[in-house]
Design a protein around this motif. Sequence first.
Motif, PDB file in Angstrom:
ATOM      1  N   PHE A  69       0.826  -1.202   0.000  1.00  9.53           N
ATOM      2  CA  PHE A  69       0.000   0.000   0.000  1.00  9.53           C
ATOM      3  C   PHE A  69       0.865   1.259   0.000  1.00  9.53           C
ATOM      4  O   PHE A  69       0.505   2.271  -0.593  1.00  9.53           O
ATOM      5  N   GLU A 111       3.682   1.411  -1.484  1.00 13.94           N
ATOM      6  CA  GLU A 111       4.140   1.486  -2.868  1.00 13.94           C
ATOM      7  C   GLU A 111       3.055   2.087  -3.757  1.00 13.94           C
ATOM      8  O   GLU A 111       3.329   2.916  -4.621  1.00 13.94           O
ATOM      9  N   LEU A 112       1.812   1.663  -3.511  1.00 14.69           N
ATOM     10  CA  LEU A 112       0.691   2.193  -4.286  1.00 14.69           C
ATOM     11  C   LEU A 112       0.593   3.707  -4.104  1.00 14.69           C
ATOM     12  O   LEU A 112       0.399   4.443  -5.075  1.00 14.69           O
ATOM     13  N   ALA A 172       2.934   5.689  -3.493  1.00 17.75           N
ATOM     14  CA  ALA A 172       4.021   6.297  -4.265  1.00 17.75           C
ATOM     15  C   ALA A 172       3.664   6.334  -5.748  1.00 17.75           C
ATOM     16  O   ALA A 172       3.858   7.347  -6.420  1.00 17.75           O
ATOM     17  N   VAL A 173       3.114   5.223  -6.252  1.00 18.78           N
ATOM     18  CA  VAL A 173       2.776   5.155  -7.680  1.00 18.78           C
ATOM     19  C   VAL A 173       1.698   6.179  -8.037  1.00 18.78           C
ATOM     20  O   VAL A 173       1.733   6.795  -9.094  1.00 18.78           O
ATOM     21  N   LEU A 174       0.735   6.375  -7.129  1.00 19.49           N
ATOM     22  CA  LEU A 174      -0.332   7.341  -7.395  1.00 19.49           C
ATOM     23  C   LEU A 174       0.093   8.762  -7.028  1.00 19.49           C
ATOM     24  O   LEU A 174      -0.716   9.679  -7.059  1.00 19.49           O
ATOM     25  N   THR A 175       1.362   8.925  -6.671  1.00 19.42           N
ATOM     26  CA  THR A 175       1.982  10.214  -6.319  1.00 19.42           C
ATOM     27  C   THR A 175       1.176  10.967  -5.265  1.00 19.42           C
ATOM     28  O   THR A 175       0.983  12.175  -5.359  1.00 19.42           O
ATOM     29  N   PHE A 176       0.692  10.227  -4.254  1.00 17.04           N
ATOM     30  CA  PHE A 176      -0.083  10.845  -3.178  1.00 17.04           C
ATOM     31  C   PHE A 176       0.751  11.874  -2.427  1.00 17.04           C
ATOM     32  O   PHE A 176       1.942  11.663  -2.201  1.00 17.04           O
ATOM     33  N   SER A 177       0.098  12.947  -1.996  1.00 12.94           N
ATOM     34  CA  SER A 177       0.742  13.890  -1.080  1.00 12.94           C
ATOM     35  C   SER A 177       0.814  13.220   0.295  1.00 12.94           C
ATOM     36  O   SER A 177       0.206  12.178   0.535  1.00 12.94           O
ATOM     37  N   ASP A 187      -2.653  13.003   1.818  1.00  7.12           N
ATOM     38  CA  ASP A 187      -3.466  11.947   1.212  1.00  7.12           C
ATOM     39  C   ASP A 187      -2.992  10.567   1.657  1.00  7.12           C
ATOM     40  O   ASP A 187      -3.799   9.655   1.843  1.00  7.12           O
ATOM     41  N   ARG A 211      -4.452  10.131   5.036  1.00  2.66           N
ATOM     42  CA  ARG A 211      -5.910  10.100   5.036  1.00  2.66           C
ATOM     43  C   ARG A 211      -6.467   8.882   4.295  1.00  2.66           C
ATOM     44  O   ARG A 211      -7.420   8.258   4.738  1.00  2.66           O
ATOM     45  N   LEU A 212      -5.859   8.559   3.159  1.00  7.08           N
ATOM     46  CA  LEU A 212      -6.416   7.491   2.335  1.00  7.08           C
ATOM     47  C   LEU A 212      -5.768   6.133   2.578  1.00  7.08           C
ATOM     48  O   LEU A 212      -6.349   5.105   2.259  1.00  7.08           O
ATOM     49  N   VAL A 213      -4.550   6.124   3.098  1.00  2.00           N
ATOM     50  CA  VAL A 213      -3.855   4.845   3.258  1.00  2.00           C
ATOM     51  C   VAL A 213      -3.542   4.541   4.728  1.00  2.00           C
ATOM     52  O   VAL A 213      -4.061   3.571   5.285  1.00  2.00           O
ATOM     53  N   LEU A 264       8.959   2.697 -13.415  1.00  2.71           N
ATOM     54  CA  LEU A 264       7.989   3.435 -12.594  1.00  2.71           C
ATOM     55  C   LEU A 264       8.660   4.565 -11.826  1.00  2.71           C
ATOM     56  O   LEU A 264       8.015   5.559 -11.503  1.00  2.71           O
ATOM     57  N   LEU A 306      10.169   3.856  -8.860  1.00  5.34           N
ATOM     58  CA  LEU A 306      10.114   3.471  -7.444  1.00  5.34           C
ATOM     59  C   LEU A 306      11.513   3.258  -6.895  1.00  5.34           C
ATOM     60  O   LEU A 306      11.734   3.286  -5.693  1.00  5.34           O
ATOM     61  N   PRO A 328       7.963   8.256  -9.461  1.00  7.99           N
ATOM     62  CA  PRO A 328       6.705   7.866 -10.106  1.00  7.99           C
ATOM     63  C   PRO A 328       5.974   9.098 -10.615  1.00  7.99           C
ATOM     64  O   PRO A 328       6.123  10.188 -10.073  1.00  7.99           O
ATOM     65  N   LEU A 341       2.244  10.502 -12.969  1.00  8.30           N
ATOM     66  CA  LEU A 341       0.927  10.121 -13.479  1.00  8.30           C
ATOM     67  C   LEU A 341       0.946   9.838 -14.976  1.00  8.30           C
ATOM     68  O   LEU A 341      -0.061   9.433 -15.542  1.00  8.30           O
ATOM     69  N   PHE A 380      -0.689  -3.844 -10.877  1.00 10.35           N
ATOM     70  CA  PHE A 380       0.097  -4.867 -10.185  1.00 10.35           C
ATOM     71  C   PHE A 380      -0.533  -6.237 -10.389  1.00 10.35           C
ATOM     72  O   PHE A 380      -1.674  -6.363 -10.827  1.00 10.35           O
ATOM     73  N   ARG A 431      -4.507  -4.768  -5.627  1.00  9.54           N
ATOM     74  CA  ARG A 431      -4.030  -3.713  -4.744  1.00  9.54           C
ATOM     75  C   ARG A 431      -5.031  -2.566  -4.623  1.00  9.54           C
ATOM     76  O   ARG A 431      -4.654  -1.388  -4.597  1.00  9.54           O
ATOM     77  N   LEU A 482      -7.615  -0.379  -2.443  1.00 10.86           N
ATOM     78  CA  LEU A 482      -7.711  -0.038  -1.025  1.00 10.86           C
ATOM     79  C   LEU A 482      -9.050  -0.566  -0.515  1.00 10.86           C
ATOM     80  O   LEU A 482     -10.101  -0.133  -0.984  1.00 10.86           O
ATOM     81  N   TRP A 529     -10.871  -0.151   1.986  1.00  5.49           N
ATOM     82  CA  TRP A 529     -11.819   0.729   2.669  1.00  5.49           C
ATOM     83  C   TRP A 529     -12.469   1.727   1.729  1.00  5.49           C
ATOM     84  O   TRP A 529     -13.259   2.549   2.145  1.00  5.49           O
ATOM     85  N   ARG A 554      -6.214  12.101  -7.319  1.00  6.13           N
ATOM     86  CA  ARG A 554      -5.975  13.053  -6.221  1.00  6.13           C
ATOM     87  C   ARG A 554      -5.020  14.169  -6.641  1.00  6.13           C
ATOM     88  O   ARG A 554      -5.172  15.298  -6.226  1.00  6.13           O
ATOM     89  N   GLN A 555      -3.997  13.830  -7.412  1.00 10.23           N
ATOM     90  CA  GLN A 555      -2.992  14.825  -7.778  1.00 10.23           C
ATOM     91  C   GLN A 555      -3.311  15.515  -9.107  1.00 10.23           C
ATOM     92  O   GLN A 555      -2.559  16.362  -9.557  1.00 10.23           O
TER      93      GLN A 555
END
Lengths: 252, 268
Positions: A150, A152-153, A155-160, A163, A166-168, B57, B59, B77, B79, B85, B89, B91, B93, B105-106
């Motif tokens: 998670f 890693e995810l 990072a891949v989604l370039t979350f701030s 975020d 809050r999201l993870v 990617l 990473l 990484p 967008l 994957f 993967r 989430l 919730w 989000r970004q």
Amino acid sequence: MTTRWRIFLPWIVPVLFFLAWDLLAHFGHADPRFLPSLEQVGGRAVAEWRDEDLLGHVLASLQRAGIGFGIGGAAGLALGLVIGLAPLLQRLLGPLLLVHRQIALFAWIPLLSMWFGGGEAGKLAFISLAAFQPVLTNTWQGVANIPGKFRELAAVLTFSRIDTVRLVALPAALPSIFTGLQSALIYAWVATIGAELFLNVAPGIGGRMNEGQQLFKMDLLLLCVVLMGGIGLLLNQAATLLQARLLRWRTA
Amino acid sequence: MTEAPGLEILGVSKRFHVAGGAVQALSDINLTARRGEFLALVGASGCGKSTLLRLILGLDTDYDGRILVDGQPVLRPGLDRGMVFQEHRLLPWLTVTGNVAAALRQSRLGQAEKRDLVAQHLDLVGLTRFATAYPSQLSGGMAQRVAIARALVNRPPFLLLDEPLGALDALTRLRLQDELKRIVSDGGITAVLVTHDVDEAVYLANRIAVMHPNPGRIAAILPVTDSVERDRSEPEFIRLRDTVLGLLGVREGTGRRAAADVDRRVAA
């Protein structure tokens, strides 16, 4: 066995227990001064309700537990989140908090009563400390053990950073945080009674127990024990229900 | 006029340090994928194909050589590169919608545009009816479809797929292969697929890079000509598949013959 019967299963042993208690009190050779019958305890409950403001005592204890739970829980949650997310802080504070965990809760009573006095402040300090520990530990562990996949995810989604929390991080740690909050609720309740018993006399169930002990009212003591257990059970059930609602995604 | 290649992997080597020793995961990888090309990396486990994907990617940036995406070196990484994957993967919730929207989000788009994009991509993978479902309520194939929608919702020019269908049952896998093929070719997306399913690679890719392990390196690059037509029963499809399998050492006899074949193709 049919499901209709299964819902009664958890009640069988408690009912048998109370039945055995009553039978022993009535027909056994137990000294009624040490083991009053259920009727006596019930009679005491009515008298307490009428003459001694039993409800007021219960509410006073609950309020104390609630405030302590709020203070200790919030502090534990905040610190747990920060430590869990910052490896540096984890290194710095981890050992100290681990030592803190090894100290029996009631060992703090003498110290806290010196620092905060035996009045309301000292009681609340003790209850807060009791609630703080389980929330801190569980939040910290929950956040620190977020699965790498998670992270890693995120990072891949370039979350701030926000975020990611809050999201993870927060939702991933939520089951663990709830375990901590649920323990904290019970700890706070137990600590409330402890504070009322060992610190200055004040309204509350513990205060009534003090009186029961001093005046040798065995029925009052037993009434308080039953109340403590019953209320603790209710708190626990309420927490479980709330948890199930908030973590719907796990069972959905 | 020559268009700049979309993805360039130039002399990339990667070492891992484990238990005091160093393991060469990738050795001098040179590989490019033109814009709109579907590139497959096949090889046995441990040949470094997933590692290579992690480097693309961004990473992991601790390697020798250069990786350029649209001429720019990969530093982190972004967008512009969607990723699917092996496990979905998602989430747990968040709902299906929430999971796809999380990838936005970004994004600087407005709320309404984001909502449209999510709806559009759920439709693309045929899951509009399940928009409010939680991942635990989905089958493996459906969950992986959501993951594909999430990877595409930013409309990335590049799509990276790490054995995306590996965990699915055979029937679902065939169906999703068709969907992937349609989505990638309709969107003009440059795709890099890591797989150990040779059949899948031949069916989906324009070019197949066969990798060998210890150290991870490229043993051959085979073009999949249009004449193969991607019909699994075509003699040429079967021949190409056997060639790749041979290069992977699955069938000894065909392997040797295949190697000669590859030389001719690569030279051509």
